[in-house]
Scaffold this active site. Structure first.
Site, PDB file in Angstrom:
ATOM      1  N   GLU A 157      31.060  24.327  45.929  1.00 43.25           N
ATOM      2  CA  GLU A 157      30.516  25.440  46.700  1.00 43.25           C
ATOM      3  C   GLU A 157      29.406  26.108  45.900  1.00 43.25           C
ATOM      4  OE1 GLU A 157      33.169  28.997  46.918  1.00 43.25           O
ATOM      5  OE2 GLU A 157      34.696  27.582  46.262  1.00 43.25           O
ATOM      6  N   CYS A 209      37.278  26.578  47.916  1.00 45.30           N
ATOM      7  CA  CYS A 209      38.055  25.893  46.874  1.00 45.30           C
ATOM      8  C   CYS A 209      38.876  24.731  47.406  1.00 45.30           C
ATOM      9  CB  CYS A 209      38.974  26.877  46.160  1.00 45.30           C
ATOM     10  SG  CYS A 209      38.083  28.183  45.337  1.00 45.30           S
ATOM     11  N   THR A 237      37.539  37.243  36.989  1.00 48.95           N
ATOM     12  CA  THR A 237      38.039  35.990  37.579  1.00 48.95           C
ATOM     13  C   THR A 237      36.923  34.946  37.729  1.00 48.95           C
ATOM     14  OG1 THR A 237      37.749  36.732  39.885  1.00 48.95           O
ATOM     15  CG2 THR A 237      39.849  37.252  38.829  1.00 48.95           C
ATOM     16  N   HIS A 291      46.417  26.245  43.200  1.00 44.56           N
ATOM     17  CA  HIS A 291      45.034  26.696  42.994  1.00 44.56           C
ATOM     18  C   HIS A 291      45.130  28.015  42.236  1.00 44.56           C
ATOM     19  CE1 HIS A 291      41.061  28.204  43.497  1.00 44.56           C
ATOM     20  NE2 HIS A 291      41.417  29.154  44.337  1.00 44.56           N
ATOM     21  N   LYS A 341      52.228  35.136  42.178  1.00 44.44           N
ATOM     22  CA  LYS A 341      52.343  35.912  43.419  1.00 44.44           C
ATOM     23  C   LYS A 341      52.753  35.014  44.579  1.00 44.44           C
ATOM     24  CE  LYS A 341      49.021  39.471  42.135  1.00 44.44           C
ATOM     25  NZ  LYS A 341      48.183  40.524  42.683  1.00 44.44           N
ATOM     26  N   ASN A 401      38.327  30.695  36.905  1.00 42.87           N
ATOM     27  CA  ASN A 401      38.302  29.980  38.179  1.00 42.87           C
ATOM     28  C   ASN A 401      37.213  28.926  38.156  1.00 42.87           C
ATOM     29  OD1 ASN A 401      38.691  29.233  40.820  1.00 42.87           O
ATOM     30  ND2 ASN A 401      38.300  31.248  41.712  1.00 42.87           N
ATOM     31  N   SER A 450      39.222  29.776  50.321  1.00 42.84           N
ATOM     32  CA  SER A 450      38.961  30.939  51.164  1.00 42.84           C
ATOM     33  C   SER A 450      38.195  30.527  52.408  1.00 42.84           C
ATOM     34  CB  SER A 450      38.166  31.983  50.384  1.00 42.84           C
ATOM     35  OG  SER A 450      39.018  32.656  49.503  1.00 42.84           O
TER      36      SER A 450
HETATM   37  P1  HMG Z   1      41.188  44.836  40.709  1.00 47.65           P
HETATM   38  O1  HMG Z   1      41.197  45.519  42.022  1.00 47.65           O
HETATM   39  O2  HMG Z   1      40.271  45.355  39.672  1.00 47.65           O
HETATM   40  O3  HMG Z   1      42.595  44.774  40.047  1.00 47.65           O
HETATM   41  O4  HMG Z   1      40.787  43.307  40.941  1.00 47.65           O
HETATM   42  P2  HMG Z   1      43.946  45.540  40.416  1.00 47.65           P
HETATM   43  O5  HMG Z   1      43.742  46.995  40.350  1.00 47.65           O
HETATM   44  O6  HMG Z   1      44.493  44.936  41.692  1.00 47.65           O
HETATM   45  O7  HMG Z   1      44.818  45.056  39.193  1.00 47.65           O
HETATM   46  C1  HMG Z   1      45.107  43.696  39.014  1.00 47.65           C
HETATM   47  C2  HMG Z   1      46.524  43.596  38.503  1.00 47.65           C
HETATM   48  O8  HMG Z   1      46.558  44.106  37.168  1.00 47.65           O
HETATM   49  C3  HMG Z   1      47.541  44.424  39.292  1.00 47.65           C
HETATM   50  O9  HMG Z   1      48.729  43.666  39.332  1.00 47.65           O
HETATM   51  C4  HMG Z   1      47.733  45.659  38.433  1.00 47.65           C
HETATM   52  O10 HMG Z   1      48.986  46.292  38.622  1.00 47.65           O
HETATM   53  C5  HMG Z   1      47.609  45.055  37.050  1.00 47.65           C
HETATM   54  P3  HMG Z   1      49.339  43.209  40.762  1.00 47.65           P
HETATM   55  O11 HMG Z   1      49.708  44.452  41.481  1.00 47.65           O
HETATM   56  O12 HMG Z   1      48.203  42.492  41.472  1.00 47.65           O
HETATM   57  O13 HMG Z   1      50.464  42.329  40.381  1.00 47.65           O
HETATM   58  N1  HMG Z   1      47.247  46.033  36.017  1.00 47.65           N
HETATM   59  C6  HMG Z   1      47.773  46.034  34.774  1.00 47.65           C
HETATM   60  N2  HMG Z   1      48.680  45.231  34.179  1.00 47.65           N
HETATM   61  C7  HMG Z   1      49.003  45.495  32.874  1.00 47.65           C
HETATM   62  N3  HMG Z   1      48.447  46.516  32.164  1.00 47.65           N
HETATM   63  C8  HMG Z   1      47.532  47.331  32.729  1.00 47.65           C
HETATM   64  C9  HMG Z   1      47.157  47.111  34.086  1.00 47.65           C
HETATM   65  N4  HMG Z   1      46.290  47.704  34.939  1.00 47.65           N
HETATM   66  C10 HMG Z   1      46.359  47.039  36.115  1.00 47.65           C
HETATM   67  N5  HMG Z   1      46.997  48.328  32.020  1.00 47.65           N
HETATM   68  C11 HMG Z   1      41.128  41.129  41.913  1.00 47.65           C
HETATM   69  C12 HMG Z   1      41.657  42.202  40.954  1.00 47.65           C
HETATM   70  C13 HMG Z   1      41.918  39.844  41.760  1.00 47.65           C
HETATM   71  C14 HMG Z   1      41.253  41.659  43.356  1.00 47.65           C
HETATM   72  C15 HMG Z   1      39.633  40.890  41.609  1.00 47.65           C
HETATM   73  O14 HMG Z   1      39.505  40.371  40.317  1.00 47.65           O
HETATM   74  C16 HMG Z   1      38.964  39.944  42.590  1.00 47.65           C
HETATM   75  O15 HMG Z   1      38.499  40.355  43.657  1.00 47.65           O
HETATM   76  N6  HMG Z   1      38.860  38.618  42.254  1.00 47.65           N
HETATM   77  C17 HMG Z   1      38.252  37.630  43.134  1.00 47.65           C
HETATM   78  C18 HMG Z   1      39.091  37.288  44.336  1.00 47.65           C
HETATM   79  C19 HMG Z   1      40.261  36.383  44.036  1.00 47.65           C
HETATM   80  O16 HMG Z   1      40.347  35.749  43.010  1.00 47.65           O
HETATM   81  N7  HMG Z   1      41.159  36.225  45.049  1.00 47.65           N
HETATM   82  C20 HMG Z   1      42.293  35.339  44.930  1.00 47.65           C
HETATM   83  C21 HMG Z   1      42.733  34.742  46.240  1.00 47.65           C
HETATM   84  S1  HMG Z   1      41.369  34.007  47.114  1.00 47.65           S
HETATM   85  C22 HMG Z   1      41.157  32.417  46.378  1.00 47.65           C
HETATM   86  O17 HMG Z   1      41.993  31.979  45.644  1.00 47.65           O
HETATM   87  C23 HMG Z   1      39.909  31.670  46.717  1.00 47.65           C
HETATM   88  C24 HMG Z   1      38.830  31.725  45.665  1.00 47.65           C
HETATM   89  O18 HMG Z   1      39.153  30.875  44.592  1.00 47.65           O
HETATM   90  C25 HMG Z   1      37.473  31.349  46.261  1.00 47.65           C
HETATM   91  C26 HMG Z   1      37.342  30.052  47.054  1.00 47.65           C
HETATM   92  O19 HMG Z   1      38.207  29.596  47.769  1.00 47.65           O
HETATM   93  O20 HMG Z   1      36.217  29.509  46.989  1.00 47.65           O
HETATM   94  C27 HMG Z   1      38.639  33.121  45.108  1.00 47.65           C
END
Ligand code: HMG
Length: 379
Positions: A82, A114, A155, A232, A241, A271, A303
């Site tokens: 992609e 992906c 990520t 993945h 999760k 990733n 996605s």
């Molecule tokens: P965010 O909003 O900054 O993070 O972004 P958060 O506030 O949700 O915190 C992340 C986790 O860290 C949480 O845990 C917090 O509690 C924890 P969870 O509730 O999720 O279990 N946390 C802590 N832990 C320990 N000590 C601390 C602390 N503070 C917080 N001090 C997000 C996170 C993944 C949303 C962001 O990085 C993002 O948008 N990433 C990209 C999207 C993504 O990877 N999505 C995954 C599913 S989609 C997919 O897999 C397809 C993809 O590969 C693309 C494709 O298909 O081409 C992405």
């Protein structure tokens, strides 16, 4: 006759960042990145690498060890990405040239976020079933770019996985047991005018979990039919999760330990979009001790969204099908300071202007050498 994965290899660039350092610079608690997200090191892509050159480097780890008869039996390249380099021309045909494969083969580029690599792999299984004397090179190669100081930055990552599909394979046979699903959703996307992804981070995780849960129920097999599951891994915590939805108090510890093995490499790379699930598979193949005839489940998610759940049956000599030295590749990378990473990130050429690349951060065999007259020149 069986059909499956005969060989696998992985490439990622030789520079990376420590995510504890990134957290400090971004003013975030490092535990959020290393525990909450589950990522430790992130690959950085020098300007001399792109999705095609990374794919060539991964594939070469396998092909350089194969004789002429083996190479001549390769009948197609399925290149999943992609982060392709052209909106018309397929990266697969460039790969064929770089890898010096014969002309009378089919070359095609595949895209479905992906999930693209999985479509390539399953299509290759089907093709080789009809043509058992032929092989297909499947390469999944990507650069995950969200942008500096975005929530997705932690990520990011990059790399390529190459696999050869053949009859009577060395690593594992396909069990022809796929369940799959697709639905038009806007959880993550990248419009053609953007070099970084748009994402609804929370929603994308919900979609991933829902797709896994639904397909797991449809698949309807006891979890202990499998010795491991390759997920993945957009970030390593995502595997937990999804998996936690189908565990109970009795099997939770055992399956968390198994998942840790599958996550080992992804935690160190980030990733790689369409290759990520197969990096998890490689981590299992290299770091778990697998019995012959045991089954490994594979959950591929892209996605947009599309997912597939299927399994492979491990062969006794599966280690003989692993090429390249992934541990060495990962351990010998140079860690960059965050300012250098940021300047490399911003320096990538997305406007096609003429440019000669330097290889200050790159000793890989295949590199993007130059962009000239809107063409990419590799060496
Ligand atoms: P965010 O909003 O900054 O993070 O972004 P958060 O506030 O949700 O915190 C992340 C986790 O860290 C949480 O845990 C917090 O509690 C924890 P969870 O509730 O999720 O279990 N946390 C802590 N832990 C320990 N000590 C601390 C602390 N503070 C917080 N001090 C997000 C996170 C993944 C949303 C962001 O990085 C993002 O948008 N990433 C990209 C999207 C993504 O990877 N999505 C995954 C599913 S989609 C997919 O897999 C397809 C993809 O590969 C693309 C494709 O298909 O081409 C992405």
């Amino acid at each position: 006759m069986t059909v499956g994965i005969d060989a696998i290899s992985f490439f990622t660039p030789e520079v990376a960042i420590d995510l504890v350092e990134l957290a400090k610079v971004r003013g975030v608690d490092p535990d959020k990145y290393t525990i909450g997200i589950g990522q430790v090191i992130q690959s950085v892509v020098p300007k001399s690498q792109d999705s095609v050159s990374m794919a060539a480097n991964a594939a070469n780890f396998i092909l350089a060890n194969k004789d002429e008869e083996y190479l001549n039996s390769i009948d197609g390249i399925y290149f999943a990405s992609e982060s392709g380099i052209d909106n018309s021309k397929s990266g697969a045909v460039i790969l064929k040239q770089i890898l010096n494969l014969k002309s009378n083969i089919r070359t095609i580029e595949l895209k479905q976020a992906c999930y693209g690599g999985t479509f390539g792999l399953i299509s290759a299984f089907n093709y080789v079933t009809l043509n058992p004397d032929k092989k297909i090179l499947v390469v999944a190669s990507d650069i995950a770019r969200y942008g500096l100081k975005t929530a997705g930055e932690v990520t990011q990552g990059a790399g390529a996985i190459a696999m050869i599909v053949s009859s009577n394979p060395t690593i594992a046979e396909y069990n022809f047991d796929s369940v799959y699903k697709s639905e038009d959703l806007m959880d993550f996307w990248r419009p053609i005018y953007s070099d970084t992804a748009f994402v609804d981070g929370k929603y994308s995780q919900d979609v991933y979990k829902e797709f896994f849960s639904e397909l797991w129920n449809k698949y309807n097999k006891p979890i202990d039919d499998f010795t491991s599951i390759a997920f993945h891994l957009p970030f390593s915590k995502m595997g937990n999760k999804a998996l936690d939805q189908v565990l109970n108090d009795d099997n939770k510890d055992k399956w968390h330990q198994k998942l840790e093995i599958a996550k080992m490499y992804s935690k160190q790379v980030g990733n790689l979009y369409t290759g990520s699930v197969y990096l998890a598979l490689l981590s299992i193949l290299e770091n778990a001790s697998l019995q012959a005839n045991s089954n490994v489940a594979i959950f591929s998610f892209g996605s947009g969204a599309e997912a597939e759940l299927f399994s492979i049956k491990i062969k006794a000599d599966y280690k003989n099908g692993i090429f390249g030295d992934t541990k060495n590749l990962l351990n010998n990378r140079r860690l960059l300071d965050i300012a250098t990473y940021e300047s490399i990130f911003l320096s990538h050429n997305f406007n096609g202007s003429n440019e000669l690349m330097t290889n200050e951060f790159d000793h890989a065999k295949f590199q993007l050498r130059e962009i000239k007259d809107n063409q990419r020149i590799y060496s």
